[in-house]
Motif scaffolding. Structure first.
Motif, PDB file in Angstrom:
ATOM      1  N   PRO A 102       0.722  -1.517  -0.014  1.00 24.30           N
ATOM      2  CA  PRO A 102      -0.041  -0.074   0.139  1.00 24.30           C
ATOM      3  C   PRO A 102       0.965   1.406   0.100  1.00 24.30           C
ATOM      4  CG  PRO A 102      -0.947  -1.529   1.510  1.00 24.30           C
ATOM      5  CD  PRO A 102       0.329  -2.046   1.005  1.00 24.30           C
ATOM      6  N   ASN A 103       2.030   1.386   0.648  1.00 19.31           N
ATOM      7  CA  ASN A 103       2.798   2.452   0.754  1.00 19.31           C
ATOM      8  C   ASN A 103       3.340   2.956  -0.693  1.00 19.31           C
ATOM      9  OD1 ASN A 103       2.713   3.267   3.354  1.00 19.31           O
ATOM     10  ND2 ASN A 103       4.419   1.854   3.944  1.00 19.31           N
ATOM     11  N   GLY A 104       3.618   1.956  -1.190  1.00 18.89           N
ATOM     12  CA  GLY A 104       4.004   1.877  -2.702  1.00 18.89           C
ATOM     13  C   GLY A 104       3.282   2.502  -3.679  1.00 18.89           C
ATOM     14  N   ALA A 105       1.888   1.800  -3.542  1.00 18.56           N
ATOM     15  CA  ALA A 105       0.633   1.966  -4.321  1.00 18.56           C
ATOM     16  C   ALA A 105       0.491   3.634  -4.186  1.00 18.56           C
ATOM     17  CB  ALA A 105      -0.403   1.181  -3.915  1.00 18.56           C
ATOM     18  N   PHE A 106       0.136   4.327  -3.042  1.00 20.13           N
ATOM     19  CA  PHE A 106      -0.029   5.364  -2.807  1.00 20.13           C
ATOM     20  C   PHE A 106       1.013   6.440  -3.384  1.00 20.13           C
ATOM     21  CE2 PHE A 106      -2.486   3.645   1.050  1.00 20.13           C
ATOM     22  CZ  PHE A 106      -3.597   3.265   0.152  1.00 20.13           C
ATOM     23  N   ARG A 107       2.158   5.844  -3.124  1.00 17.61           N
ATOM     24  CA  ARG A 107       3.231   6.667  -3.917  1.00 17.61           C
ATOM     25  C   ARG A 107       3.294   6.859  -5.218  1.00 17.61           C
ATOM     26  NH1 ARG A 107       6.592   5.662   0.341  1.00 17.61           N
ATOM     27  NH2 ARG A 107       7.429   3.654  -0.498  1.00 17.61           N
ATOM     28  N   VAL A 108       2.574   5.468  -6.158  1.00 19.31           N
ATOM     29  CA  VAL A 108       2.733   5.534  -7.630  1.00 19.31           C
ATOM     30  C   VAL A 108       1.397   6.603  -7.881  1.00 19.31           C
ATOM     31  CG1 VAL A 108       1.995   4.076  -9.334  1.00 19.31           C
ATOM     32  CG2 VAL A 108       3.702   3.381  -7.705  1.00 19.31           C
ATOM     33  N   VAL A 150      -1.095  -7.469   8.216  1.00 20.80           N
ATOM     34  CA  VAL A 150      -2.408  -7.823   7.474  1.00 20.80           C
ATOM     35  C   VAL A 150      -3.226  -6.788   7.965  1.00 20.80           C
ATOM     36  CG1 VAL A 150      -4.064  -9.275   7.182  1.00 20.80           C
ATOM     37  CG2 VAL A 150      -1.869 -10.081   7.000  1.00 20.80           C
ATOM     38  N   GLN A 151      -3.400  -6.337   9.243  1.00 14.87           N
ATOM     39  CA  GLN A 151      -4.554  -5.640  10.052  1.00 14.87           C
ATOM     40  C   GLN A 151      -4.351  -4.075   9.356  1.00 14.87           C
ATOM     41  OE1 GLN A 151      -6.286  -6.979  12.161  1.00 14.87           O
ATOM     42  NE2 GLN A 151      -7.627  -5.194  11.761  1.00 14.87           N
ATOM     43  N   TRP A 152      -2.827  -3.707   9.185  1.00 14.97           N
ATOM     44  CA  TRP A 152      -2.843  -2.399   8.660  1.00 14.97           C
ATOM     45  C   TRP A 152      -2.988  -2.212   7.371  1.00 14.97           C
ATOM     46  CZ3 TRP A 152       0.944  -0.993   4.886  1.00 14.97           C
ATOM     47  CH2 TRP A 152       1.174   0.208   4.675  1.00 14.97           C
ATOM     48  N   GLU A 153      -2.808  -3.426   6.495  1.00 11.24           N
ATOM     49  CA  GLU A 153      -3.053  -3.449   5.196  1.00 11.24           C
ATOM     50  C   GLU A 153      -4.366  -3.369   4.757  1.00 11.24           C
ATOM     51  OE1 GLU A 153       0.781  -5.791   3.063  1.00 11.24           O
ATOM     52  OE2 GLU A 153      -0.807  -6.858   4.141  1.00 11.24           O
ATOM     53  N   GLN A 156      -5.930  -0.095   5.095  1.00  8.64           N
ATOM     54  CA  GLN A 156      -5.473   0.892   3.841  1.00  8.64           C
ATOM     55  C   GLN A 156      -6.385   0.529   2.343  1.00  8.64           C
ATOM     56  OE1 GLN A 156      -3.314   3.078   4.484  1.00  8.64           O
ATOM     57  NE2 GLN A 156      -3.443   2.012   6.573  1.00  8.64           N
ATOM     58  N   SER A 157      -7.126  -0.759   2.359  1.00  6.23           N
ATOM     59  CA  SER A 157      -7.532  -1.171   1.291  1.00  6.23           C
ATOM     60  C   SER A 157      -8.884  -0.256   0.861  1.00  6.23           C
ATOM     61  CB  SER A 157      -8.295  -2.510   1.527  1.00  6.23           C
ATOM     62  OG  SER A 157      -9.380  -2.554   2.405  1.00  6.23           O
TER      63      SER A 157
END
Ligand code: 5GP
Length: 184
Positions: A102-108, A150-153, A156-157
């Motif tokens: 997710p961190n990478g996804a939001f940066r993209v 997993v909880q954090w991910e 983010q979903s």
């Protein structure tokens, strides 16, 4: 000018993302997979240059200095990053799938607001824990760290464009293919 569309796919570890992605790639010949670089050690069956580019910490840090990554992150004590040049090259030809966290996804999304973000979720966290344990290649400490993540991910979903539940692999694959088709 890039021709292809960028699809970013994330999913909690153990959710069966690589099986799903392999099938998605097999079913759609116009998709290419962006191979990330990582400092993590290869798992059984992983091939250098296909699953990841497995590189040393020094080599990865040199790539950071050379601004070679679209985005990169450090988690589970390892670096993971999306090499920029390779991605641009693939996008000239076709649609590309990025399998990143997710961190990478939001940066993209910041640099490429037209990227489509898809999150693969487990049917339940309990089911995911069962799958993680049955994989057998991760020790207990690692499992607990992953479950925390997993909880954090899962939180983010909500920020993704689509959430697809991987209850049955083929259904999940079909749903992702349908999403991709919408953007043709
Ligand atoms: P694994 O070690 O299980 O292959 O991957 C661990 C996590 O790293 C997964 O959430 C995966 O999506 C993420 N990951 C893989 N490649 C990249 C990347 O290039 N950038 C980022 N930010 N995360 C990545």
């Amino acid at each position: 000018m890039s021709k292809g569309k960028l699809f970013v796919i994330s999913g909690a570890s153990g959710v069966g993302k690589s099986t799903v992605l392999t099938k998605v790639m097999q079913a759609n010949a116009h998709l290419k997979f962006s191979v990330s670089a990582t400092t993590r050690k290869p798992r059984a069956g992983e091939i250098d240059g296909q699953s990841y580019y497995f590189v040393s910490k020094e080599a990865f840090e040199e790539m950071i200095r050379q601004d070679a990554f679209l985005e990169y992150d450090a988690h589970m004590e390892n670096y993971y990053g999306t090499p920029k040049a390779q991605l641009e090259e693939k996008l000239l030809e076709c649609d590309v799938i990025l399998d990143i966290d997710p961190n990478g996804a939001f940066r993209v999304r910041q640099t490429r607001p037209d990227a489509v973000l898809i999150f693969i979720a487990p049917p339940s966290v309990e089911e995911l824990e069962r799958r993680l344990r049955s994989r057998g290649d991760t020790d207990e400490k690692q499992i607990l760290v992953r479950l925390d993540r997993v909880q954090w991910e899962m939180e983010q979903s909500e920020k993704y464009d689509y959430i697809v539940i991987n209850d049955k692999v083929d259904t999940c694959v079909e749903e992702i293919l349908q999403i991709i088709k919408k953007y043709e």
